[in-house]
Design an enzyme around this catalytic site. Structure first.
Site: not given
Ligand code: ATR
Length: 282
Positions: A71, A92, A67, A138, A108, A225, A20, A134-135, A246
């Site tokens: 969270k 957070n 972290t 974050a 965040d 970042y 961190s 991404g879902a 980032g």
């Molecule tokens: P955070 O809390 O930082 O957002 P997370 O909840 O682990 O971390 O989410 C990671 C994101 O990166 C997700 O959207 C994940 O996609 P999945 O929902 O399909 O897991 C995405 N991600 C991680 N590795 C990936 C990969 N190799 N290809 C595509 N997306 C990826």
């Protein structure tokens, strides 16, 4: 930064927590403003989170950041949480109240908006669609922040389609889910592209993406970042898109917690950026 017996104390709770940058960041502000305070890393295993949080007021902590992986779990443990943390489903920042209770907040999304608005006119998000890759957690805080800012359509694309669909149902509002394999189709007319996936982070695969269909005026924001210059940002710079890295989000999300614990609104400056970057490579 070392603090006297009267020092106000806060810290970051994670598992692991050694990576961190928050102690470096808050330590800089404490020194800069001559505040009698300490901000320390606290490595707490998931099974000990509830006990560790309940001990914060007893140990005299003003609060703490959370972290990975704490969270979401923290939301269920704090005594009360503000509206934003509840909607995002994650905490957070914890502020110990005068009566010793724990208030959970989520800064965040605030950090994201502040970072973006320092680099660009944010009104663009109200005009045309915004694309979020991404879902995970974050993405959730960023989508809620964008909606609160007045964003129109948000095109959400994620490797696991069901996760994006679940997020759309839970958050509500104008969210179009786009299949990950067709992600480039989401770029037409977009004013902003945000990568919230872990792709591009040190030790992770690069984000494999074709930007051809993205307007050259669209802002490309990668919340990764480490490294600061990701493959996505490099590709965006090559074709002339404005970019946001980032680090700004990390620095800005820390401000409300610092103000609540140590009683001073801290500034995000170039010197702070340089200090944290030096800390991240040491
Ligand atoms: P955070 O809390 O930082 O957002 P997370 O909840 O682990 O971390 O989410 C990671 C994101 O990166 C997700 O959207 C994940 O996609 P999945 O929902 O399909 O897991 C995405 N991600 C991680 N590795 C990936 C990969 N190799 N290809 C595509 N997306 C990826």
């Amino acid at each position: 930064m070392s603090g006297t017996g009267n020092a106000k104390i806060a810290g970051i709770i994670g598992w692991p927590v050694g990576h961190s940058l928050s102690p470096c960041l808050h330590g800089y502000w404490l020194d800069q403003y001559g505040i009698d305070g300490c901000y320390i890393p606290l490595a707490v295993a998931p099974e000990n989170l509830a006990v560790a949080l309940s001990a914060l007021p007893k140990l005299g902590f003003a609060g703490a950041n959370l972290t990975v992986p704490h969270k979401e779990a923290a939301l269920a443990i704090v005594d009360h949480s503000d509206d934003l943390a509840t909607r995002i489903g994650a905490v957070n920042t914890i502020v110990v109240q005068e009566d010793g209770s724990l208030e959970g907040r989520n800064t965040d999304g605030y950090g994201f908006i502040e970072s973006l608005s320092a680099a660009a006119d944010l009104n663009i998000v109200k005009q045309n669609p915004v694309v979020v890759l991404g879902a995970g957690g974050a993405a959730r805080s960023i989508i809620v922040a964008l909606q609160d800012y007045g964003a129109g359509t948000i095109r959400l694309t994620n490797r696991t389609l069901e996760r994006a669909e679940r997020m759309r149902e839970e958050i509500g509002g104008d969210i179009d889910v786009v299949d990950w394999n067709q992600r480039a189709d989401a770029f037409n007319d977009a004013t902003l592209l945000v990568n919230t996936t872990t792709l591009g982070m040190s030790g992770q695969p690069a984000l494999d993406i074709e930007l051809d269909t993205l307007p050259k005026t669209a802002i490309v924001n990668d919340i990764v970042y480490s490294p600061l210059e990701t493959n996505l940002l490099r590709e965006a710079v090559k074709r002339g898109n404005p970019t946001v890295d980032g680090l700004g989000m990390l620095l800005h999300q820390a401000r409300p917690g610092f103000a609540a614990w140590f009683g001073r609104e801290p500034d995000v400056t170039d010197a702070l950026r340089a200090h944290v970057l030096a800390g991240s490579s040491s």
